[in-house]
Scaffold this motif. Structure first.
Motif, PDB file in Angstrom:
ATOM      1  N   PHE A  26       0.813  -1.200   0.000  1.00  0.00           N
ATOM      2  CA  PHE A  26       0.000   0.000   0.000  1.00  0.00           C
ATOM      3  C   PHE A  26       0.854   1.260   0.000  1.00  0.00           C
ATOM      4  O   PHE A  26       1.616   1.512   0.905  1.00  0.00           O
ATOM      5  CB  PHE A  26      -0.949   0.060   1.205  1.00  0.00           C
ATOM      6  CG  PHE A  26      -1.791   1.299   1.152  1.00  0.00           C
ATOM      7  CD1 PHE A  26      -2.914   1.333   0.344  1.00  0.00           C
ATOM      8  CD2 PHE A  26      -1.422   2.438   1.831  1.00  0.00           C
ATOM      9  CE1 PHE A  26      -3.680   2.474   0.241  1.00  0.00           C
ATOM     10  CE2 PHE A  26      -2.175   3.587   1.733  1.00  0.00           C
ATOM     11  CZ  PHE A  26      -3.304   3.596   0.946  1.00  0.00           C
ATOM     12  N   ALA A  27       0.726   1.990  -1.040  1.00  0.00           N
ATOM     13  CA  ALA A  27       1.301   3.327  -1.124  1.00  0.00           C
ATOM     14  C   ALA A  27       0.691   3.945  -2.350  1.00  0.00           C
ATOM     15  O   ALA A  27       0.492   3.271  -3.350  1.00  0.00           O
ATOM     16  CB  ALA A  27       2.810   3.257  -1.269  1.00  0.00           C
ATOM     17  N   ALA A  28       0.343   5.211  -2.260  1.00  0.00           N
ATOM     18  CA  ALA A  28      -0.215   5.861  -3.434  1.00  0.00           C
ATOM     19  C   ALA A  28       0.810   5.768  -4.548  1.00  0.00           C
ATOM     20  O   ALA A  28       1.927   6.245  -4.399  1.00  0.00           O
ATOM     21  CB  ALA A  28      -0.534   7.311  -3.117  1.00  0.00           C
ATOM     22  N   PRO A  29       0.506   5.100  -5.643  1.00  0.00           N
ATOM     23  CA  PRO A  29       1.517   4.861  -6.662  1.00  0.00           C
ATOM     24  C   PRO A  29       2.002   6.162  -7.275  1.00  0.00           C
ATOM     25  O   PRO A  29       1.196   7.024  -7.591  1.00  0.00           O
ATOM     26  CB  PRO A  29       0.773   4.013  -7.696  1.00  0.00           C
ATOM     27  CG  PRO A  29      -0.662   4.297  -7.478  1.00  0.00           C
ATOM     28  CD  PRO A  29      -0.806   4.618  -6.038  1.00  0.00           C
ATOM     29  N   GLY A  30       3.279   6.265  -7.351  1.00  0.00           N
ATOM     30  CA  GLY A  30       3.831   7.446  -7.979  1.00  0.00           C
ATOM     31  C   GLY A  30       3.754   8.688  -7.138  1.00  0.00           C
ATOM     32  O   GLY A  30       4.118   9.765  -7.565  1.00  0.00           O
ATOM     33  N   SER A  31       3.247   8.572  -5.916  1.00  0.00           N
ATOM     34  CA  SER A  31       3.145   9.772  -5.088  1.00  0.00           C
ATOM     35  C   SER A  31       4.531  10.141  -4.591  1.00  0.00           C
ATOM     36  O   SER A  31       5.400   9.292  -4.455  1.00  0.00           O
ATOM     37  CB  SER A  31       2.205   9.508  -3.919  1.00  0.00           C
ATOM     38  OG  SER A  31       2.793   8.561  -3.063  1.00  0.00           O
ATOM     39  N   PRO A  32       4.755  11.441  -4.330  1.00  0.00           N
ATOM     40  CA  PRO A  32       6.074  11.859  -3.905  1.00  0.00           C
ATOM     41  C   PRO A  32       6.555  11.096  -2.679  1.00  0.00           C
ATOM     42  O   PRO A  32       7.678  10.625  -2.631  1.00  0.00           O
ATOM     43  CB  PRO A  32       5.880  13.341  -3.569  1.00  0.00           C
ATOM     44  CG  PRO A  32       4.701  13.761  -4.351  1.00  0.00           C
ATOM     45  CD  PRO A  32       3.825  12.559  -4.447  1.00  0.00           C
ATOM     46  N   ASP A  33       5.672  10.965  -1.688  1.00  0.00           N
ATOM     47  CA  ASP A  33       6.110  10.329  -0.459  1.00  0.00           C
ATOM     48  C   ASP A  33       6.409   8.848  -0.655  1.00  0.00           C
ATOM     49  O   ASP A  33       7.240   8.287   0.013  1.00  0.00           O
ATOM     50  CB  ASP A  33       5.042  10.483   0.627  1.00  0.00           C
ATOM     51  CG  ASP A  33       4.967  11.932   1.082  1.00  0.00           C
ATOM     52  OD1 ASP A  33       5.845  12.715   0.662  1.00  0.00           O
ATOM     53  OD2 ASP A  33       4.048  12.274   1.838  1.00  0.00           O
ATOM     54  N   GLN A  35       7.979   7.540  -2.892  1.00  0.00           N
ATOM     55  CA  GLN A  35       9.314   7.293  -3.400  1.00  0.00           C
ATOM     56  C   GLN A  35      10.336   7.215  -2.265  1.00  0.00           C
ATOM     57  O   GLN A  35      11.384   6.626  -2.410  1.00  0.00           O
ATOM     58  CB  GLN A  35       9.713   8.392  -4.369  1.00  0.00           C
ATOM     59  CG  GLN A  35       8.832   8.372  -5.617  1.00  0.00           C
ATOM     60  CD  GLN A  35       9.208   9.460  -6.581  1.00  0.00           C
ATOM     61  OE1 GLN A  35      10.265  10.044  -6.479  1.00  0.00           O
ATOM     62  NE2 GLN A  35       8.335   9.740  -7.514  1.00  0.00           N
ATOM     63  N   GLN A  87      -4.201  -3.864  -3.045  1.00  0.00           N
ATOM     64  CA  GLN A  87      -3.652  -3.118  -4.183  1.00  0.00           C
ATOM     65  C   GLN A  87      -2.136  -3.121  -4.151  1.00  0.00           C
ATOM     66  O   GLN A  87      -1.513  -3.346  -3.112  1.00  0.00           O
ATOM     67  CB  GLN A  87      -4.185  -1.689  -4.188  1.00  0.00           C
ATOM     68  CG  GLN A  87      -4.014  -0.953  -2.901  1.00  0.00           C
ATOM     69  CD  GLN A  87      -4.939   0.249  -2.778  1.00  0.00           C
ATOM     70  OE1 GLN A  87      -4.644   1.143  -2.019  1.00  0.00           O
ATOM     71  NE2 GLN A  87      -6.044   0.296  -3.480  1.00  0.00           N
ATOM     72  N   ASN A  88      -1.563  -2.877  -5.314  1.00  0.00           N
ATOM     73  CA  ASN A  88      -0.120  -2.722  -5.418  1.00  0.00           C
ATOM     74  C   ASN A  88       0.146  -1.472  -6.251  1.00  0.00           C
ATOM     75  O   ASN A  88      -0.769  -0.647  -6.435  1.00  0.00           O
ATOM     76  CB  ASN A  88       0.524  -3.968  -6.048  1.00  0.00           C
ATOM     77  CG  ASN A  88      -0.083  -4.290  -7.402  1.00  0.00           C
ATOM     78  OD1 ASN A  88      -0.641  -3.406  -8.064  1.00  0.00           O
ATOM     79  ND2 ASN A  88       0.013  -5.538  -7.812  1.00  0.00           N
ATOM     80  N   GLU A  89       1.374  -1.318  -6.733  1.00  0.00           N
ATOM     81  CA  GLU A  89       1.710  -0.087  -7.447  1.00  0.00           C
ATOM     82  C   GLU A  89       0.940   0.062  -8.755  1.00  0.00           C
ATOM     83  O   GLU A  89       0.931   1.126  -9.358  1.00  0.00           O
ATOM     84  CB  GLU A  89       3.226   0.010  -7.696  1.00  0.00           C
ATOM     85  CG  GLU A  89       3.796  -1.045  -8.623  1.00  0.00           C
ATOM     86  CD  GLU A  89       4.255  -2.293  -7.888  1.00  0.00           C
ATOM     87  OE1 GLU A  89       3.640  -2.639  -6.855  1.00  0.00           O
ATOM     88  OE2 GLU A  89       5.207  -2.932  -8.364  1.00  0.00           O
ATOM     89  N   GLY A  91      -2.374  -0.571  -8.931  1.00  0.00           N
ATOM     90  CA  GLY A  91      -3.781  -0.333  -8.630  1.00  0.00           C
ATOM     91  C   GLY A  91      -4.405  -1.497  -7.872  1.00  0.00           C
ATOM     92  O   GLY A  91      -3.692  -2.372  -7.369  1.00  0.00           O
TER      93      GLY A  91
END
Lengths: 354, 335
Positions: A26-33, A35, A87-89, A91
């Protein structure tokens, strides 16, 4: 009291394990944080696993009062209703439904097969399945586990834990263990399943099996039409029953009114059965009050004689709050010739979900 | 035994558990995949973000609108982030709205800045709803920001503007319900998914200006108390549109070198409440500005956009509210 079969236990373990392992995804894909942020600490992993998670404790108590004399019974249920989207990176890739319930019946004659007798506790798997959705934008998904048999009106209408039911009792199976392919196309929704045919408990006794499926127009429209099939040997207490059934169902919505029709029929062992269900119902604008009436007709053989059975049901459901609902139903059988059937029954249910 | 179960049932309901209410069994939940595919045909996947809509959000909405969420709208809801090969394209948010003919469920498609992109009825039990009402709602909302949609209502917000009522005839009442749903959808998305919406917009801004290079990283730099005090002294205690305590800055680095800074902050202009995202380069130049929800009016959009490509000026050279906001954000985010 029923216990877990090895396959049920296996599916439970897989689903619980996947809940924990999915935490890392879980991580908002492509979100700055995303990375820089990594879930390295166990507490962070735990927090992440609770994202996209819904769960409630669902409790209900139900009382059946025969109005024309006879046996009354109670049914109490308490369980978990859990829904998690994984979900993964890339979606969402799947949805888990996990609904184990502990059910107590008291003074119930002819209890379902997963009870030892009419005064018993049983573990009831309402639904426990994982629907893999990453293949084609929801147009082609694969479901594995214990899920509602796709047939007739029940495919689109919520009858989970409700007094209001449709025709599953004529097929003696509501949900089954197996897998299905399902999806929502632009103009059609579909689900086709291959399942064990043993219902609540996974069992290969007498080698049951079931093919079932429904294809229909989208439920978002005001006129919904579907066709279904049901072919297989489903497990009963003593052996299996062979059913080859077809059905058409129709739903029409008009302002706060809902009109439903299901026609089904086919071969059941050496007999031919037909079933008709119609329903008219009305909801208040906020949908806290629901009034409905059903008419059923079944034509089948009893003791070698073809019999036509008719019944009507009138029911009410009222949500006191968003978590507490009270339901009542009166079912009247016009043909009381059947063994162990009262002519009229009053059913009451209190249900709380917190 | 039944007494035992009833006692258990009563006991469980008296427990001080969080009463987030979910009335229907969860197996009845279905992702609006057809709506997502129709509203964003170019999308390759979507991501669900489930959040609790609570009484605080209900109250906040009531502060800016003369109507708010009904209690059945509270509980956990899903925002769908629609993506194309990993890049967020927008959101789908399904909300139900009470009309005089019962509940209508609308799948709203929002741009990343929460302006309205499109819509589809998930459930409208009025015969001919798609033919009679959908064109009107599309015409009233598509391409518009929160403020532009709010302007469709009368001043007290209890009906559509009189000119629209006349124009829409007997469908104005339904259109009003749909406009209420649109406004609540934008506000709820901005409030409940504030962090995620902000992150996705920052990432979109970085992608626009720096491409998709994996070597670009973002470092969250907190604003310190000393800077806040200094700014207060410089501005002589005067207020501004910026809520200074909410300022956050994110350094954009490539191979260890600083390339720029994105600064975010909440801000207000009259009834409007939004979140700024300003991108500065290393030479005090304003590279990009966006606000969520989209700009309150055309004048504000023009005023802020005039700063693009210009350098941040010192406070005594600032003449417009936009220049002052830029100065404050730059000051708080840079040493």
């Amino acid at each position: 009291m029923s216990v877990l079969s090895p396959l049920q236990l296996c599916i439970v373990c897989i689903t619980l394990t996947s809940t924990v392992t999915a935490a890392n995804t879980f991580a908002a894909p492509g979100s700055p944080d995303s990375q820089q942020q990594e879930y390295s600490r166990p507490d962070e992993r735990l927090t992440a696993s609770f994202d996209n998670l819904r769960w409630v404790i669902d409790q209900s108590t139900r009382h059946n009062v025969p109005l024309s004399g006879g046996n009354s019974f109670w049914q109490h249920a308490i369980g978990l209703d859990l829904h998690k989207v994984f979900q993964n990176e890339y979606g969402d890739y799947g949805t888990l439904i996990f609904q184990p319930f502990l059910v107590r019946v008291e003074n119930l004659k002819n209890p379902p097969a997963f009870f030892d007798d009419g005064n018993d506790w049983a573990l009831n798997w309402r639904m426990i399945n994982f629907n893999y959705t990453a293949l084609a934008k929801g147009k082609f998904n694969i479901r594995l586990g214990h899920f509602e048999v796709p047939f007739g009106l029940e495919q689109n209408i919520d009858t989970n834990g409700t007094l209001r039911q449709y025709t599953f009792s004529t097929r003696a199976i509501k949900a089954d263990w197996g897998f299905s392919v399902n999806g929502a196309l632009n103009k059609l929704d579909y689900e086709f399943a291959l399942s064990r045919g043993s219902g609540n408990d996974y069992s290969s006794r007498h080698n049951p099996y079931l093919f079932s499926g429904r294809i229909g127009t989208p439920v978002t429209k005001n006129l919904v039409f579907g066709v279904s099939g049901f072919f297989g040997e489903t497990l009963q207490k003593n052996g299996t029953t062979n059913r080859k059934l077809l059905a058409v169902d129709l739903a029409y919505y008009f302002y706060q009114w809902e009109f439903l029709l299901e026609l089904s029929g086919g071969d059941v062992d050496d007999d031919t059965e037909t079933h008709i269900l119609t329903e008219a119902s009305w909801r208040s604008p906020m949908e806290s009050l629901h009034l409905y009436s059903q008419f059923r007709n079944s034509s089948k053989k009893f003791s070698g004689q073809r019999t036509s059975l008719n019944s009507i049901t009138v029911g009410i459901h009222y949500d006191f709050t968003s978590s507490t609902g009270l339901s009542g139903e009166i079912r009247h059988n016009f043909d009381a010739a059947l063994p162990n059937q009262q002519t009229s029954n009053l059913l009451l249910q209190l249900r709380v979900r917190i | 035994m039944k007494n035992l179960v009833l006692t258990l049932l009563l006991f469980l309901n008296l427990l001080p558990l969080s009463r987030v209410v979910e009335g229907r069994a969860f197996c009845a939940l279905r992702d609006p995949v057809s709506s997502i595919n129709n509203l964003f045909p170019e999308a390759t996947q979507h991501q669900s973000l489930v959040k609790a809509i609570n009484a605080d959000i209900r109250s906040e909405i009531n502060e800016v609108l003369p109507f708010t969420l009904h209690f059945n709208e509270l509980g956990k809801h899903t925002l769908y982030v629609v993506q194309k090969y990993g890049d967020a394209q927008g959101f789908v948010h399904v909300r139900s709205e009470l009309t005089e003919w019962g509940l209508v469920e609308i799948a709203w498609a929002l741009e990343l800045d929460l302006s309205m992109r499109n819509l589809q009825f998930q459930r409208c039990r009025i015969p001919g709803c798609d033919v009679k009402h959908l064109p009107n709602i599309l015409d009233l909302t598509v391409g518009k920001s929160y403020s532009e949609i709010r302007d469709l209502l009368s001043k007290d917000g209890t009906s559509l503007r009189p000119d629209l009522q006349t124009k829409l005839g007997d469908s104005h009442s339904f259109s009003y319900s749909a406009i209420k749903s649109a406004l609540k959808t934008i506000l709820v998305t901005g409030m409940a998914w504030n962090e995620e919406v902000g992150e996705l917009n920052r990432q979109a801004m970085i992608n626009r200006h720096y491409g998709h290079e994996a070597s670009v990283s973002v470092v969250d730099i907190p604003v310190n108390e000393l800077k806040l005090k200094q700014l207060d002294e410089i501005m002589g205690g005067g207020g501004s549109m910026v809520e200074r305590e909410s300022v956050k800055s994110f350094q954009i680095q490539r191979e260890g070198n600083m390339e720029g800074t994105i600064v975010t902050a909440n801000w207000r202009d009259g009834d409007y409440r939004g979140m700024y995202h300003w991108l500065f380069d290393t030479e005090k130049r304003v590279i990009d500005i966006l606000t969520i929800p989209n700009w309150p009016n055309e004048q504000a959009r023009t005023s802020f956009n005039q700063l693009l490509g210009t350098k941040i000026m010192d406070e005594e050279q600032c003449h417009t509210a936009a220049q002052i906001a830029g100065f404050e954000l730059y000051f708080l985010s840079h040493n």
